[in-house]
Design an enzyme around this catalytic site. Structure first.
Site, PDB file in Angstrom:
ATOM      1  N   THR A   2       0.841  -1.197   0.000  1.00  0.00           N
ATOM      2  CA  THR A   2       0.000   0.000   0.000  1.00  0.00           C
ATOM      3  C   THR A   2       0.876   1.246   0.000  1.00  0.00           C
ATOM      4  O   THR A   2       1.910   1.269   0.655  1.00  0.00           O
ATOM      5  CB  THR A   2      -0.893   0.020   1.254  1.00  0.00           C
ATOM      6  OG1 THR A   2      -1.669  -1.174   1.279  1.00  0.00           O
ATOM      7  CG2 THR A   2      -1.831   1.227   1.247  1.00  0.00           C
ATOM      8  N   ARG A  59     -12.484  -9.390  -1.512  1.00  0.00           N
ATOM      9  CA  ARG A  59     -12.125  -8.692  -0.263  1.00  0.00           C
ATOM     10  C   ARG A  59     -11.646  -7.259  -0.558  1.00  0.00           C
ATOM     11  O   ARG A  59     -10.862  -7.029  -1.461  1.00  0.00           O
ATOM     12  CB  ARG A  59     -11.025  -9.476   0.450  1.00  0.00           C
ATOM     13  CG  ARG A  59     -10.505  -8.823   1.728  1.00  0.00           C
ATOM     14  CD  ARG A  59      -9.256  -8.018   1.513  1.00  0.00           C
ATOM     15  NE  ARG A  59      -8.672  -7.572   2.776  1.00  0.00           N
ATOM     16  CZ  ARG A  59      -7.667  -6.710   2.877  1.00  0.00           C
ATOM     17  NH1 ARG A  59      -7.117  -6.212   1.791  1.00  0.00           N
ATOM     18  NH2 ARG A  59      -7.191  -6.355   4.049  1.00  0.00           N
ATOM     19  N   VAL A  60     -12.125  -6.331   0.202  1.00  0.00           N
ATOM     20  CA  VAL A  60     -11.656  -4.948   0.121  1.00  0.00           C
ATOM     21  C   VAL A  60     -11.123  -4.543   1.494  1.00  0.00           C
ATOM     22  O   VAL A  60     -11.779  -4.771   2.511  1.00  0.00           O
ATOM     23  CB  VAL A  60     -12.796  -3.991  -0.290  1.00  0.00           C
ATOM     24  CG1 VAL A  60     -12.339  -2.544  -0.182  1.00  0.00           C
ATOM     25  CG2 VAL A  60     -13.266  -4.300  -1.700  1.00  0.00           C
ATOM     26  N   ASP A 117      -8.865  -1.496   3.945  1.00  0.00           N
ATOM     27  CA  ASP A 117      -9.228  -0.181   4.486  1.00  0.00           C
ATOM     28  C   ASP A 117      -8.937   0.977   3.554  1.00  0.00           C
ATOM     29  O   ASP A 117      -9.538   2.034   3.663  1.00  0.00           O
ATOM     30  CB  ASP A 117      -8.471   0.064   5.788  1.00  0.00           C
ATOM     31  CG  ASP A 117      -6.977   0.137   5.547  1.00  0.00           C
ATOM     32  OD1 ASP A 117      -6.468   1.233   5.324  1.00  0.00           O
ATOM     33  OD2 ASP A 117      -6.324  -0.917   5.578  1.00  0.00           O
ATOM     34  N   THR A 165      -1.754   2.059   6.319  1.00  0.00           N
ATOM     35  CA  THR A 165      -1.310   0.831   5.669  1.00  0.00           C
ATOM     36  C   THR A 165      -1.243  -0.264   6.718  1.00  0.00           C
ATOM     37  O   THR A 165      -0.866  -0.007   7.856  1.00  0.00           O
ATOM     38  CB  THR A 165       0.062   1.020   5.000  1.00  0.00           C
ATOM     39  OG1 THR A 165       0.460  -0.205   4.394  1.00  0.00           O
ATOM     40  CG2 THR A 165       1.129   1.434   6.002  1.00  0.00           C
ATOM     41  N   GLY A 168      -5.955  -4.338   6.984  1.00  0.00           N
ATOM     42  CA  GLY A 168      -7.086  -3.457   6.745  1.00  0.00           C
ATOM     43  C   GLY A 168      -8.333  -3.738   7.556  1.00  0.00           C
ATOM     44  O   GLY A 168      -9.056  -2.811   7.937  1.00  0.00           O
TER      45      GLY A 168
END
Lengths: 133, 185
Positions: free
Chosen positions: A1, A29-30, A32, A52, A55
């Site tokens: 990230t 999946r997603v 933060d 980072t 998440g």
């Protein structure tokens, strides 16, 4: 990230985050990063934050907005609020990672609690610091 | 004047303990370039929004970081990208998630913030919107890097090992709970 936070000459704050997520992730999946308030947040009255790390925990703690709220409603300093969230609240649930944040006065902080953190800062005088932790 | 730009560029799978001098040099050069591009904007009186966009774009274009080119792979062997941006001045915000063809997801997130009434768009819809705003669309193969592909294969091997260990009891639990660093995110 990857991410960036900045304060400009007009006193405006901004935060940005971009990521590929987790290796081997499934089911759409997603994390933060794109969740406003969890991984990315900015408010001229308080601070700008980009996160980072793991998440799911950043979402559950609503990390970025919580830091801003601690400053706005609790009169906490940026480093104090960021340290409490990153070094206490996130680990208390089992999460880890780090964040960068800058406040409306140009103070910045970069707390993290895991290895593999890359950081960089450039100040108004043009001095650059880059570190890998 | 206290303007400042701070960046992070965690590589996800690459820990300090596994860093070679050559890699460290490459990472520091990329991070420095991101800072310089953002600083050039701030120094001229440009906006913090433009500065963070410029810095993140550099890191998205670098194969070293887990964002844009160089992103890690999903279980299905795809690169699914997420990005977000927020303005402190008016608390405008934009985000995209699960996109696979937008070269610079941060530009798409900014377009969502500035050119739509929404805050977040996902998947194919986000890609269609980005294209309509003139943001560069690429073939998904653009994001491929050999190192990240090997990372996926190694992670899948780890998964297989976990499944084998799951047939034992205490040993598998110990393995799973002591290997948190293997989340690769």
């Amino acid at each position: 990230t990857v991410g960036a936070v900045a304060l400009d000459q007009h006193g405006n704050l901004a935060a940005a985050t971009s990521t590929g997520g987790m290796t081997n992730k499934k089911y759409g999946r997603v994390g933060d990063a794109p969740i406003i308030g969890a991984g990315t947040y900015a408010n001229n009255e308080t601070c700008a934050v980009s996160c980072t790390g793991w998440g799911e925990y950043f979402i559950r703690v609503v990390v970025a907005k919580t830091i801003s709220d601690m400053m706005e409603f609790g009169n906490r300093s940026l480093s104090d609020a960021a340290n409490e969230v990153m070094m206490k609240r996130v680990p208390a649930l089992g999460g880890d990672g780090g964040l960068i944040a800058v406040d409306k006065n140009g103070n910045y902080t970069m707390p993290f609690n895991t290895e593999g953190m890359y950081r960089g800062v450039v100040k108004a005088d043009g001095s650059i610091v880059v570190e890998i932790y | 004047n206290k303007y400042v730009l701070v960046i992070h560029g965690g590589a996800g799978t690459i820990l300090k303990s596994k860093m070679t001098p050559e890699k460290e040099k490459a990472y520091k050069e990329a991070l420095t370039l991101a800072l310089k591009n953002g600083y050039a904007i701030l120094q001229k009186g440009g906006s913090s929004l433009d500065a963070v966009t410029a810095a993140v774009t550099v890191m998205e274009d670098s194969p070293l970081f887990n964002a844009g080119k160089g992103a890690v792979f999903t279980n299905e062997g795809r690169n699914e990208l997420d990005a977000a941006i927020m303005s402190g001045k008016d608390q405008a915000a934009g985000a995209v998630a699960g996109v696979t063809t937008i070269r610079n997801p941060i530009l798409a997130a900014r377009a969502v913030m500035e050119k739509s009434n929404h805050v977040m768009m996902v998947g194919a819809g986000a890609e269609k919107f980005a294209a309509s705003q003139g943001i560069k669309i690429v073939d998904p193969s653009y994001f491929y890097t050999e190192e990240r592909w090997r990372g996926l294969q190694n992670a899948k091997k780890e998964d297989s090992l976990k499944m084998e260990l799951d047939h034992g009891s205490k040993k598998s639990k110990a393995y799973l709970f002591t290997n948190k660093d293997n989340k690769f995110g």
